[in-house]
Design a protein around this motif. Structure first.
Motif, PDB file in Angstrom:
ATOM      1  N   UNK B 123       0.831  -1.234   0.000  1.00  0.00           N
ATOM      2  CA  UNK B 123       0.000   0.000   0.000  1.00  0.00           C
ATOM      3  C   UNK B 123       0.853   1.267   0.000  1.00  0.00           C
ATOM      4  N   UNK B 124       1.578   1.526  -1.085  1.00  0.00           N
ATOM      5  CA  UNK B 124       2.446   2.711  -1.106  1.00  0.00           C
ATOM      6  C   UNK B 124       1.656   4.010  -1.124  1.00  0.00           C
ATOM      7  N   UNK B 125       1.975   4.898  -0.180  1.00  0.00           N
ATOM      8  CA  UNK B 125       1.338   6.214  -0.106  1.00  0.00           C
ATOM      9  C   UNK B 125       2.286   7.277  -0.600  1.00  0.00           C
ATOM     10  N   UNK B 126       1.701   8.279  -1.298  1.00  0.00           N
ATOM     11  CA  UNK B 126       2.524   9.394  -1.780  1.00  0.00           C
ATOM     12  C   UNK B 126       1.904  10.723  -1.380  1.00  0.00           C
ATOM     13  N   UNK B 127       2.803  11.660  -1.017  1.00  0.00           N
ATOM     14  CA  UNK B 127       2.359  13.040  -0.805  1.00  0.00           C
ATOM     15  C   UNK B 127       3.290  13.891  -1.648  1.00  0.00           C
ATOM     16  N   UNK B 128       2.749  14.526  -2.674  1.00  0.00           N
ATOM     17  CA  UNK B 128       3.614  15.267  -3.592  1.00  0.00           C
ATOM     18  C   UNK B 128       3.456  16.762  -3.391  1.00  0.00           C
ATOM     19  N   UNK B 205      -2.016   9.726  -1.097  1.00  0.00           N
ATOM     20  CA  UNK B 205      -2.802   9.012  -2.086  1.00  0.00           C
ATOM     21  C   UNK B 205      -2.090   7.700  -2.398  1.00  0.00           C
ATOM     22  N   UNK B 206      -2.848   6.639  -2.616  1.00  0.00           N
ATOM     23  CA  UNK B 206      -2.244   5.323  -2.809  1.00  0.00           C
ATOM     24  C   UNK B 206      -1.974   5.024  -4.275  1.00  0.00           C
ATOM     25  N   UNK B 207      -0.781   4.532  -4.558  1.00  0.00           N
ATOM     26  CA  UNK B 207      -0.461   3.961  -5.867  1.00  0.00           C
ATOM     27  C   UNK B 207      -0.663   4.882  -7.053  1.00  0.00           C
ATOM     28  N   UNK B 208      -1.272   4.329  -8.083  1.00  0.00           N
ATOM     29  CA  UNK B 208      -1.409   5.022  -9.366  1.00  0.00           C
ATOM     30  C   UNK B 208      -2.267   6.278  -9.233  1.00  0.00           C
ATOM     31  N   UNK B 348       8.551   3.107  -5.881  1.00  0.00           N
ATOM     32  CA  UNK B 348       7.985   1.832  -5.429  1.00  0.00           C
ATOM     33  C   UNK B 348       8.806   0.666  -5.971  1.00  0.00           C
ATOM     34  N   UNK B 349       9.153   0.753  -7.252  1.00  0.00           N
ATOM     35  CA  UNK B 349       9.894  -0.337  -7.884  1.00  0.00           C
ATOM     36  C   UNK B 349      11.253  -0.531  -7.221  1.00  0.00           C
ATOM     37  N   UNK B 350      12.005   0.521  -7.039  1.00  0.00           N
ATOM     38  CA  UNK B 350      13.338   0.430  -6.455  1.00  0.00           C
ATOM     39  C   UNK B 350      13.286  -0.066  -5.012  1.00  0.00           C
ATOM     40  N   UNK B 351      12.338   0.467  -4.227  1.00  0.00           N
ATOM     41  CA  UNK B 351      12.351   0.137  -2.800  1.00  0.00           C
ATOM     42  C   UNK B 351      11.657  -1.187  -2.494  1.00  0.00           C
TER      43      UNK B 351
END
Lengths: 356, 356
Positions: B123-128, B205-208, B348-351
């Motif tokens: 469940x990757x979350x992002x705050x941009x 926000x999650x993912x895509x 997400x891919x790298x980590x």
């Protein structure tokens, strides 16, 4: 100005049953729209129930001074987006007092074609992509262009966003909603390749209704640019040089084309159109030779061509249609200043009635 | 002009079931946003139920003239803050007629990464934190700056108030509410260190969905600057010299990082990022070398560093996270003109997926 606007928006429904009908017609040039309003004792929704009217044809190049009355016959009613309430816009065509269509009345002959049983049976649908250019009022230079100069070359403007790429969106958006309100089957809008050029699409509409709806949509657009203080142009090549022209691509299908196996009917129809290329071109708008050069996503005016997904051809068949084996095709030849009554009826006539 | 606004704001809900959908996509440069509208027969809340559409890719450098159709697939729906009612903005991505993503379609690859079961489980979350600069339309000089000159040096402008310190707040505030109306998870705004520069944040926000929301927020911002007559810039170093650049710091966490013991997972993730510094930098936005100098609260582009509360590092871990032993970290490297689909999926891919 707020008090003036309050009056314009006044809702009379609580005080009176009377409604206002704005009668619209096409003037002597074939492209100038005219209108005047009258009070009706109560709301009307059927054009046949509206009274015939008349206007001074000597003021619109449609009659001599000593016999100036031209009769207006209501043909289609739309809700009035400017007056709201139960008020209406009425698309009319024009007759002599003796009852004959005057020479500039293109609707009359179009209607005959659309009433022919073979044509009626095919339920011809039209989707017209009306392009147009917005001009600054006093300089007649395109809206947003620097006076005495040019914007950056075409590239960023098609469907573009931003103050440096999109000029006049409020007019376009106001027009979209006003047309939906009026009851016009407006199917979309987009910013065009040349900055300050836009497009709206009307359709699918059946038969004569396509012409009625497009003319009323043009009227509504001219009323809105009037409010905005901007000039509307339907010239097919408003700026010479490396700037796109303005067209009125006409998408077309018949019942046979929409049914299974339609792709063959489409091919035959395109063939017929190819055999009458010169006649169609002559009726597809004045000044089209400045636009149909073979560049700027047009086909050269002297040659007829067609292709799938080919925007440089006279006629384009979409990939969807090719894949499904049925559908519609796009005649890309008509100019923005074409008369939709003429173009739609001519396409129907050539593809359904005419025999090579 | 009030009449024009009345038409733009017309509420059609009483008159028709029809709704207007503005389809939005990213053009050939990877940063230019494009859009056009169509009428739909009724409201819809599920993007997969919206019709696919197409546009002229030859006008956006995404196709050739003889094979010009690019297909747009609806991916996310937002409420239209400009047309309101039940009208919608639709974020799309771009495909060939045969169903393959076109080269500029970065969403497709990102979506694959975000659909990988290991990534989904985390469940990757992002705050941009999207920074941007406002420019005067005709001079292309920052908004509020004296033409031909400079304002007083940086200092008073960060979160500043007052007509000599904050330039363009109405745009920023209009954007904030418009995004909330649209359904974007906009979490805040602030005035930035350079005058005429601002920031808004989207997340968590999650993912895509993070990419979808940031792109939609960018579109809404460009529409608002269009209305205001100011030009929007995502250039990472709009003015050379002692003036801050513009970035898109990306805050990130996974389920493991948010749980107890997360600080270990964070440390491992940062290690992995350090081993792929060059690959990430190459994908983090064009022109970033003008911004990542090691001055103006950036880390030098050639070195990877991280630290707690260190704004001069590539990656910053907040004091909260350090204290609680779990939380998130901030990748400060992406520039304002990064593609959020690329950056979020790459992190997400790298980590999560990549093994050194």
């Amino acid at each position: 100005m707020s008090r003036i606007n309050d009056f314009i928006k006044f809702n009379l429904n609580e005080t009176t049953r009377k409604s206002i009908a704005e009668y619209l017609w096409i003037g002597g040039s074939g492209m100038d729209l005219r209108s005047k309003a009258r009070t009706l004792p109560e709301p009307v929704t059927d054009p046949a129930k509206l009274p015939l009217w008349n206007f001074d044809g000597s003021s619109t190049d449609q009659a001599p001074g000593d016999d100036s009355e031209v009769i207006l016959r209501p043909q289609a009613i739309f809700r009035d987006p400017f007056r709201g309430g139960s008020n209406i816009l009425v698309m009319c065509d024009t007759y002599t007092p003796a009852g004959d269509p005057i020479p500039t009345n293109k609707r009359f002959s179009a209607d005959k074609i659309f009433n022919h049983p073979d044509v009626a049976a095919e339920e011809p649908w039209f989707g017209i992509e009306q392009e147009y250019t917005l001009l600054q009022k006093d300089t007649k230079w395109p809206l947003g262009w620097p006076v005495g100069g040019f914007p950056g070359p075409q590239g960023p403007y098609y469907c573009g966003v931003g103050a440096d790429k999109s000029f006049g969106r409020d007019i376009v958006d106001a027009h979209y909603k006003a047309c939906l309100y009026a009851g016009i089957n407006i199917s979309g809008i987009n910013g065009e390749v040349m900055p300050a050029q836009w497009e709206f699409q009307v359709g699918p509409a059946t038969g004569i209704s396509a012409g009625d709806q497009l003319w009323v949509a043009r009227y509504i657009l001219e009323r809105i640019t009037e409010i905005a203080g901007v000039v509307l142009s339907f010239d097919p090549k408003p700026i010479p040089g490396d700037w796109n022209g303005a067209g009125a691509h006409t998408n077309y299908s018949t019942k046979s084309m929409r049914n299974d196996g339609g792709i063959d009917v489409i091919r035959k129809a395109i063939e017929k159109l190819g055999l009458r290329h010169e006649q169609h071109i002559a009726a597809y708008g004045e000044g089209n030779d400045r636009r149909l050069t073979g560049r700027h996503e047009t086909a050269d005016i002297n040659s007829f061509s067609w292709g799938v997904a080919n925007r440089g051809a006279s006629i384009r068949v979409g990939r969807d249609t090719e894949k499904a084996g049925k559908g519609y095709f796009e005649d890309r030849r008509p100019a923005s200043n074409m008369d939709p009554y003429v173009v739609t009826s001519m396409i129907a006539e050539t593809t359904i009635l005419w025999k090579p | 002009m009030s009449l024009l606004n009345d038409l733009v704001n017309l509420n059609l809900c009483d008159v028709t079931e029809k709704v207007i959908a503005e389809y939005i996509w990213i053009g050939g440069s990877g940063m230019d946003m494009r859009s056009k509208a169509r009428t739909l027969p009724g409201p819809e809340s599920n993007p997969s139920k919206l019709p696919k559409w197409n546009y002229d890719g030859s006008s956006t450098e995404q196709a050739t003239g003889d094979n010009s159709e690019v297909i747009i697939y609806p991916q996310a729906i937002f409420r239209d803050p400009f047309r309101r009612g039940r009208n919608m903005l639709v974020m799309c991505d771009t495909y060939t007629p045969t169903g393959d993503p076109i080269p500029t379609n970065k969403r497709f690859i990102a979506d694959k990464i975000f659909s990988h079961p290991d990534v989904v489980a985390e469940e990757p979350w992002y705050g941009i934190e999207q920074e941007y600069t406002l420019f005067q339309k005709d001079t292309k000089w920052p908004l509020g700056w004296p033409v031909g000159g400079f304002p007083a040096p940086q200092g008073p402008y960060y979160c500043g108030v007052g007509s000599d310190k904050a330039f363009g707040r109405d745009i920023v505030d209009a954007h904030y509410k418009a995004c909330l109306f649209a359904g974007i998870n906009i979490s805040g705004i602030n005035g930035e260190v350079m005058p005429g520069q601002w920031e808004f944040q989207v997340g968590p926000v999650t993912g895509i969905s993070s990419g979808d929301q940031v792109w939609m927020a960018r579109y809404i911002l460009e529409r608002i600057t269009e209305i205001a007559g100011a030009v929007l810039s995502f250039d990472p170093k709009p003015v050379l010299g002692d003036w801050n650049g513009a970035g898109a710091h990306t805050n990130y966490s996974t389920k493991s990082m948010r749980n107890d013991g997360g600080i270990e997972v964070i440390n491992e993730a940062i290690e992995k990022l350090s081993k792929r510094h060059k690959e990430h930098i190459a994908a983090y936005g064009k022109g970033n070398e003008r911004r990542l100098t090691g001055l103006h609260e950036t880390a030098d582009i050639n070195t990877f560093s991280w630290g707690v509360a260190n704004r001069g590092a590539s990656v910053r871990v907040g004091r909260d996270t350090e204290k609680e032993g779990k939380g998130y970290f901030e990748d400060r490297r992406p520039s304002s003109n990064m593609d959020p689909y690329v950056v979020t999926s790459m992190i997400a891919e790298t980590t999560i997926l990549w093994k050194p």
